[in-house]
Scaffold this active site. Structure first.
Site, PDB file in Angstrom:
ATOM      1  N   SER A   1       0.832  -1.195   0.000  1.00 17.61           N
ATOM      2  CA  SER A   1       0.000   0.000   0.000  1.00 17.61           C
ATOM      3  C   SER A   1       0.877   1.261   0.000  1.00 17.61           C
ATOM      4  CB  SER A   1      -0.952  -0.033   1.189  1.00 17.61           C
ATOM      5  OG  SER A   1      -1.961   0.918   1.055  1.00 17.61           O
TER       6      SER A   1
ATOM      7  N   HIS B   1      -7.714  -5.257  -1.287  1.00 18.30           N
ATOM      8  CA  HIS B   1      -6.554  -4.576  -0.735  1.00 18.30           C
ATOM      9  C   HIS B   1      -6.014  -5.407   0.434  1.00 18.30           C
ATOM     10  CE1 HIS B   1      -4.220  -0.865  -0.695  1.00 18.30           C
ATOM     11  NE2 HIS B   1      -4.229  -0.899   0.632  1.00 18.30           N
TER      12      HIS B   1
ATOM     13  N   ASP C   1      -9.639  -4.369  -5.521  1.00 19.31           N
ATOM     14  CA  ASP C   1      -9.073  -3.516  -4.475  1.00 19.31           C
ATOM     15  C   ASP C   1     -10.037  -2.369  -4.169  1.00 19.31           C
ATOM     16  OD1 ASP C   1      -7.491  -1.441  -3.122  1.00 19.31           O
ATOM     17  OD2 ASP C   1      -5.780  -2.693  -3.596  1.00 19.31           O
TER      18      ASP C   1
END
Length: 374
Positions: free
Chosen positions: A243, A346, A313
């Site tokens: 991330s 994610h 995501d």
């Protein structure tokens, strides 16, 4: 009507729905469904076990009597089918990763491996390995606990292994070093790598380029100290991140040895041999400065990149990493591997799952290719 059984089925149905369809809505609801979805998207088998067990228990104890109870059983069957879909998405990941590697690196660069079924199906939460030692909370800078790192190395201390440096995600305002990508760190360390996971300064106390300076300090620390744990930086220095950590890893990989970003250690070698980005945010930093977007920093001599991103995501749409992939492939002389993971949310790098184990396999093959060409 068996209220307890119905509640169990409804909970399983909610978890399944969150995994199948990422929810967009009011922030409080979104963050709950987001966390439920990313967790059970990677470990659907635990929900399957619980659903089957509760159904068998209800049937064996004679709790399924009324028409409403059979409606609950029907909902359980539909939920189980949804969980099977979730599981199959993860199981489909290995050929996707292998295809991405061979498209970017050439035929024969990927390797088929048997997934570690016991880890995935029985103990996905347990990331530690008996043959790996973690040395915690080593200081690499003067920012207190935000400048601490952990080293993972094989207990036998084989010499000459490469180095992997990893940075956690967390929106640049949260997160810590010993939470993300641990299956990756432990697997590579068990094979003789020396892996480093580092904290870095966070918002709002710090902002860009403070985080990036910290990343470069970690590279400099690794080049100076990794040999103490069995590594040889000449065998390769790889940088990865999840991330926001992926954003930072990309910036660091694209700005090697920039003295402006190395105050007080300008002469240190902060170059890396390759960059690995997992569910990364790869656009401009929060202040809107174009120089903070990796897309605007691509260069002909950029290191090889491997970018893995889920097609579901919730936080970073696939258009974001694809922009960097396109920019790099237009300019860089090094290959760019882009693997878009079917059904991936994610933060897919938290547990031992079919999806993340396939990505780790791909990272191993990618690293083998890079090291063979150094």
């Amino acid at each position: 009507m068996s209220v307890g059984y119905l509640i169990n089925v409804l909970i399983a149905a909610l978890l399944t729905l969150c995994a199948l369809v990422p929810f967009q809505g009011p922030a409080p609801v979104f963050w709950v469904t987001y966390r439920l979805g990313l967790t059970f998207n990677e470990i659907p088998f635990w929900a399957i076990y619980a659903l089957i067990a509760s159904t068998v228990l209800a049937l064996s104890e004679g709790d399924i009597n009324a028409a409403g109870d059979w409606v609950s059983v029907g909902l359980a069957a539909v939920t189980l089918a949804g969980l099977v879909v979730v599981a199959r998405r993860g199981i489909r990941t290995p050929p996707v990763v292998r295809r991405a590697l061979e498209e970017a690196l050439g035929a024969g660069t990927s390797t088929r491996r048997r997934p570690p079924l016991v880890r995935i199906l029985v103990r996905p939460f347990f990331r530690r390995r008996g043959d790996v030692k973690r040395v915690g909370n080593l200081s690499y800078g003067d920012a207190g606990r935000r400048n601490l790192l952990d080293v993972y190395h094989h207990r036998g201390r084989p010499t000459g292994g490469p180095v992997l440096i990893h940075f956690h995600g967390g929106h640049y305002d949260s997160g810590r070093k010993n939470t993300q990508s641990l299956p990756l760190l432990y697997r590579l360390a068990s094979q003789g790598w020396v892996c480093i996971s580092a904290n870095y300064r966070l918002r709002p106390a710090s902002s860009h380029p403070d985080h990036l300076i910290d990343a470069k300090k970690v590279v400099a620390w690794a080049r100076e100290h990794a040999k103490e744990y069995g590594a040889d930086p000449e065998a390769g220095v790889f940088m990865s991140g999840s991330s926001a950590g992926g954003h930072m890893a990309a910036l660091a990989g694209l700005t090697p040895n920039d003295p402006v970003l190395q105050p007080g250690f300008e002469e240190a070698d902060t170059s890396v041999d390759a960059v690995i980005v997992l569910n990364g945010f790869l656009a401009e930093y929060f202040d809107g400065d174009p120089a903070t977007s990796p897309v605007n920093l691509v260069r002909a001599d950029a290191p090889p990149f491997l970018i893995a991103h889920g097609d579901l995501d919730e936080l970073v749409p696939t258009e974001n990493p694809k922009a960097l992939v396109t920019a790099l492939r237009a300019v860089s002389t090094s290959p760019v591997v882009y693997a878009e993971l079917p059904g991936g949310h994610h933060a897919f790098d938290l547990f031992h799952s079919f999806r993340f184990e396939a990505v780790i396999d791909g990272i191993e093959d990618f690293a083998t290719w890079v090291r063979a060409r150094r």
